[in-house]
Write a protein that holds these residues in place. Structure first.
Motif, PDB file in Angstrom:
ATOM      1  N   LYS A 162      48.319   0.157  33.072  1.00  0.00           N
ATOM      2  CA  LYS A 162      47.818   0.431  32.965  1.00  0.00           C
ATOM      3  C   LYS A 162      46.597   1.992  33.485  1.00  0.00           C
ATOM      4  N   LYS A 163      47.924   3.072  33.136  1.00  0.00           N
ATOM      5  CA  LYS A 163      47.479   4.256  33.644  1.00  0.00           C
ATOM      6  C   LYS A 163      46.258   5.023  33.113  1.00  0.00           C
ATOM      7  N   GLY A 164      45.561   4.820  34.271  1.00  0.00           N
ATOM      8  CA  GLY A 164      44.568   5.725  34.024  1.00  0.00           C
ATOM      9  C   GLY A 164      43.590   5.267  33.188  1.00  0.00           C
ATOM     10  N   GLY A 165      43.310   4.087  33.805  1.00  0.00           N
ATOM     11  CA  GLY A 165      42.305   2.954  33.311  1.00  0.00           C
ATOM     12  C   GLY A 165      40.853   2.627  33.618  1.00  0.00           C
ATOM     13  N   LYS A 166      40.513   1.663  32.572  1.00  0.00           N
ATOM     14  CA  LYS A 166      39.301   1.310  33.711  1.00  0.00           C
ATOM     15  C   LYS A 166      39.183   0.006  34.767  1.00  0.00           C
ATOM     16  N   ALA A 167      38.791   0.354  36.117  1.00  0.00           N
ATOM     17  CA  ALA A 167      38.990  -0.381  36.679  1.00  0.00           C
ATOM     18  C   ALA A 167      37.639  -0.888  37.385  1.00  0.00           C
ATOM     19  N   VAL A 168      37.280  -2.306  37.798  1.00  0.00           N
ATOM     20  CA  VAL A 168      36.109  -3.082  37.988  1.00  0.00           C
ATOM     21  C   VAL A 168      36.571  -3.925  39.163  1.00  0.00           C
ATOM     22  N   VAL A 169      36.051  -3.948  40.798  1.00  0.00           N
ATOM     23  CA  VAL A 169      36.026  -4.203  41.359  1.00  0.00           C
ATOM     24  C   VAL A 169      34.531  -5.222  41.909  1.00  0.00           C
ATOM     25  N   VAL A 170      34.844  -6.566  42.125  1.00  0.00           N
ATOM     26  CA  VAL A 170      33.822  -7.590  42.501  1.00  0.00           C
ATOM     27  C   VAL A 170      34.036  -7.673  43.567  1.00  0.00           C
ATOM     28  N   GLY A 171      32.971  -7.258  44.452  1.00  0.00           N
ATOM     29  CA  GLY A 171      32.671  -7.317  46.002  1.00  0.00           C
ATOM     30  C   GLY A 171      33.089  -6.240  47.323  1.00  0.00           C
ATOM     31  N   GLY A 172      32.160  -6.698  48.098  1.00  0.00           N
ATOM     32  CA  GLY A 172      32.092  -5.338  48.551  1.00  0.00           C
ATOM     33  C   GLY A 172      31.835  -5.745  50.124  1.00  0.00           C
ATOM     34  N   GLY A 173      33.050  -6.009  50.046  1.00  0.00           N
ATOM     35  CA  GLY A 173      34.130  -6.571  51.577  1.00  0.00           C
ATOM     36  C   GLY A 173      34.741  -6.442  51.501  1.00  0.00           C
ATOM     37  N   TYR A 174      35.776  -6.635  52.277  1.00  0.00           N
ATOM     38  CA  TYR A 174      36.398  -5.789  53.159  1.00  0.00           C
ATOM     39  C   TYR A 174      37.851  -5.240  51.583  1.00  0.00           C
ATOM     40  N   ILE A 175      38.261  -6.242  50.658  1.00  0.00           N
ATOM     41  CA  ILE A 175      38.541  -6.279  49.877  1.00  0.00           C
ATOM     42  C   ILE A 175      38.328  -5.553  48.659  1.00  0.00           C
ATOM     43  N   VAL A 190      37.153   4.297  38.892  1.00  0.00           N
ATOM     44  CA  VAL A 190      36.762   2.608  39.573  1.00  0.00           C
ATOM     45  C   VAL A 190      35.332   2.523  39.602  1.00  0.00           C
ATOM     46  N   THR A 191      34.686   1.175  39.136  1.00  0.00           N
ATOM     47  CA  THR A 191      33.492   0.594  39.842  1.00  0.00           C
ATOM     48  C   THR A 191      33.499  -0.679  40.334  1.00  0.00           C
ATOM     49  N   MET A 192      32.357  -0.542  41.615  1.00  0.00           N
ATOM     50  CA  MET A 192      32.192  -1.707  42.541  1.00  0.00           C
ATOM     51  C   MET A 192      31.617  -2.248  42.709  1.00  0.00           C
ATOM     52  N   VAL A 193      30.824  -3.369  42.243  1.00  0.00           N
ATOM     53  CA  VAL A 193      30.016  -5.006  42.187  1.00  0.00           C
ATOM     54  C   VAL A 193      30.140  -5.651  42.974  1.00  0.00           C
ATOM     55  N   PHE A 194      28.837  -5.815  44.298  1.00  0.00           N
ATOM     56  CA  PHE A 194      28.681  -6.691  44.653  1.00  0.00           C
ATOM     57  C   PHE A 194      26.917  -6.731  44.730  1.00  0.00           C
ATOM     58  N   PRO A 195      26.603  -8.168  45.023  1.00  0.00           N
ATOM     59  CA  PRO A 195      25.198  -8.257  45.358  1.00  0.00           C
ATOM     60  C   PRO A 195      24.091  -8.039  45.831  1.00  0.00           C
ATOM     61  N   GLU A 196      24.900  -7.824  46.721  1.00  0.00           N
ATOM     62  CA  GLU A 196      23.301  -7.895  48.451  1.00  0.00           C
ATOM     63  C   GLU A 196      23.053  -6.197  48.063  1.00  0.00           C
ATOM     64  N   ALA A 214      28.182   6.503  50.322  1.00  0.00           N
ATOM     65  CA  ALA A 214      27.877   7.803  49.569  1.00  0.00           C
ATOM     66  C   ALA A 214      29.521   8.857  49.950  1.00  0.00           C
ATOM     67  N   TYR A 215      29.841   8.558  50.703  1.00  0.00           N
ATOM     68  CA  TYR A 215      31.466   8.387  51.226  1.00  0.00           C
ATOM     69  C   TYR A 215      32.578   8.741  49.493  1.00  0.00           C
ATOM     70  N   TYR A 216      32.527   7.195  49.153  1.00  0.00           N
ATOM     71  CA  TYR A 216      33.017   6.283  48.407  1.00  0.00           C
ATOM     72  C   TYR A 216      32.654   7.187  47.009  1.00  0.00           C
ATOM     73  N   THR A 217      31.248   7.123  47.041  1.00  0.00           N
ATOM     74  CA  THR A 217      30.615   7.609  45.624  1.00  0.00           C
ATOM     75  C   THR A 217      31.100   9.408  45.506  1.00  0.00           C
ATOM     76  N   LYS A 219      34.127  10.047  46.307  1.00  0.00           N
ATOM     77  CA  LYS A 219      35.660  10.465  45.620  1.00  0.00           C
ATOM     78  C   LYS A 219      35.669   9.747  44.629  1.00  0.00           C
ATOM     79  N   GLY A 220      34.019   9.358  43.875  1.00  0.00           N
ATOM     80  CA  GLY A 220      34.341   9.016  42.373  1.00  0.00           C
ATOM     81  C   GLY A 220      34.164   7.951  41.798  1.00  0.00           C
ATOM     82  N   VAL A 221      34.540   7.195  43.034  1.00  0.00           N
ATOM     83  CA  VAL A 221      33.752   5.231  42.904  1.00  0.00           C
ATOM     84  C   VAL A 221      32.550   4.795  42.706  1.00  0.00           C
ATOM     85  N   LYS A 222      32.176   4.109  41.853  1.00  0.00           N
ATOM     86  CA  LYS A 222      30.804   4.089  41.230  1.00  0.00           C
ATOM     87  C   LYS A 222      30.258   2.789  42.071  1.00  0.00           C
ATOM     88  N   ILE A 223      29.315   2.145  42.337  1.00  0.00           N
ATOM     89  CA  ILE A 223      28.766   1.433  43.110  1.00  0.00           C
ATOM     90  C   ILE A 223      27.559   0.919  42.469  1.00  0.00           C
TER      91      ILE A 223
END
Length: 465
Positions: A162-175, A190-196, A214-217, A219-223
């Motif tokens: 799925k090159k160049g696709g959309k990824a959602v990462v569920v969880g905001g810890g180590y992984i 990339v969008t990272m989603v977490f409840p905290e 802020a660093y991740y943002t 880099k283009g990662v949506k939080i």
């Protein structure tokens, strides 16, 4: 046909702890044929942290044999041949489904039995899956997890497909943090989603987390914070896309020969993540990192448990003599804080493995072994960042250094102060010597007269200890 085997020592589990325990057994002089490692994985013990870091890189990706144990601590790489040379039996692709500690017997899914004199439980953790909670659509394809090398291979395949696709990462810890970085490096949206309220809440303060978010943002990662995934959409066709042939005995039909029947896998691919706040995020890949559970089910009712793990003494022996628990599954006395804790981290997996084997061999030879005196240590690497933490994250905190996320080379840290002493220390961007200095602070627990002065001194305070 299932066979019975007996070993003096059996390590159950094939992760980091198993590899380091095997190395210590070899150092202590284990005889050929005395030791076996039984693992449901198909490969010899390897350094698990490589999976969320180098394994997913688009170039120069980490692959076996590059990260077999014990390279993670700067030691010799234990190739499969090493075990053969030492007379250690690797029993791979073997899932143990029953453990009878009273008779010292382990039984595999295939019906093989293994008996032992000394058992080391090194079963680690399993990932928590959204299907465990009945989350709608959580069984769709391309909803992925990461714990073992098979999981990493599935993730690599999905990334490439799925090159160049959309990824959602569920969880905001180590992984969540490490995989969001890896997916972004692979040119994913990339969008990272977490409840905290902020990322990595078990360790980070709000100030520390603000830097990484802020660093991740940048880099283009949506939080997306303060909400959870409550369901998944998948493509509507739900077509059967793959058939396999399965061989199984049909004695219940009074048929002696094996028969071959097709079975089917649904090909519904995830297309979107539905959030509790009503938002819907498009997704070609979803990676879930919401924690793990120690794998202790086989031993329920047979050993004393506490704080979610198997209770041990300072030598990792359980309530059953001759049975030891190491790594993620052990709840052990953390000497420097005078309390029982369970620690999920590779550093503790390595060190608890070595401690247990020293204790086993020491008991045999009549030599005393010092109690386990562990300094908690955590670290992570992502993008161009690398942090280390030592000690305990309790009490009030001070932030020092350059925590501007737009800096060329940010370097900042935090101290945790309780009862007038520094109990924990965190450093981003530190050198090897600077990281050693903050480790010493956490170990020594020096007194602090003035918190404002500590903030001004920053790393200078650590260098004086």
């Amino acid at each position: 046909m299932a066979t019975d085997k007996h070993f003096k020592y059996v390590i159950l589990g094939g992760g980091v702890a198993a590899g380091y325990a095997a190395r210590e057994f070899a150092k202590q002089g284990v005889k050929p044929g005395e030791l076996a490692i039984i693992s449901k994985e198909a490969v010899a013990p390897y350094e698990r942290p490589a999976l969320s870091k180098g394994y997913l890189f688009p170039q120069n990706a980490a692959r076996l044999p590059g990260f077999y144990v014990c390279v993670g601590s700067g030691g010799e790489k234990l190739l499969p041949e090493w075990y053969s040379e030492k007379g250690i039996e690797l029993v791979l692709s073997t899932e143990i489904v029953k453990a009878d500690l009273a008779t010292k017997t382990l039984t595999s899914a295939a019906g093989a039995t293994f008996t032992y004199e000394i058992l080391l439980i090194a079963t680690g953790s399993s990932v928590i899956k959204l299907t465990d909670f009945g989350t709608q659509g959580a069984d769709s394809n391309n909803i992925l997890y990461l714990r073992e090398i098979d999981d990493a291979d599935k993730l690599v395949s999905a990334i490439q497909a799925k090159k160049g696709g959309k990824a959602v990462v569920v969880g905001g810890g180590y992984i969540g943090l490490e995989l969001s970085a890896a997916l972004k490096i692979n040119d994913y949206d990339v969008t990272m989603v977490f409840p905290e309220p902020w990322c990595m809440p078990r360790l980070f303060t709000a100030d520390i987390a603000a830097f990484y978010e802020a660093y991740y943002t940048n880099k283009g990662v949506k939080i997306v914070k303060g909400t959870v995934a409550v369901g998944f959409d998948a493509d509507a066709n739900g077509d059967v896309c793959t058939t396999f042939e399965s061989s199984f005995s049909c004695k219940f039909l009074n048929v002696d020969a094996n028969v071959y029947l097709p079975y089917f896998i649904s090909c519904s691919q995830v297309t979107a993540v539905k959030l509790k706040d009503g938002r819907v995020l498009e997704a070609d890949i979803v990676v879930v990192g919401v924690g793990g559970r120690p794998l202790t089910t086989l031993f329920k009712g047979q050993v004393t448990e506490e704080k979610g793990g198997i209770k041990t003494d300072a030598f990792f022996e359980t309530s059953v003599p001759g049975v030891y628990a190491i790594g993620d599954v052990a709840t052990f006395p953390l000497k420097m804080y005078s309390e029982l804790r369970r620690v999920e981290h590779v550093d503790h997996a390595r060190k608890s493995a070595e401690q247990s084997v020293k204790a086993i061999k020491g008991k045999e030879s009549g030599e005393s072994v010092p109690e386990y005196d562990y300094l908690p240590y955590f670290y992570s690497r992502s993008f161009d960042l690398a942090w280390q933490f030592y000690g305990d994250n309790v009490g009030e905190t001070v932030l020092f250094g350059d925590s501007d996320p737009t800096s060329g080379k940010p370097k900042f840290g935090s101290y945790w102060i309780k009862d007038g002493k520094v109990l924990g220390a965190f450093l981003e961007g530190g050198s090897a010597d600077e990281n050693k200095a903050i480790a010493k602070v956490a170990k020594v627990q020096p007194p602090v007269a003035n918190v404002e002065e500590l903030k001004e001194e920053g790393l200078q305070f650590a260098s004086k200890i």
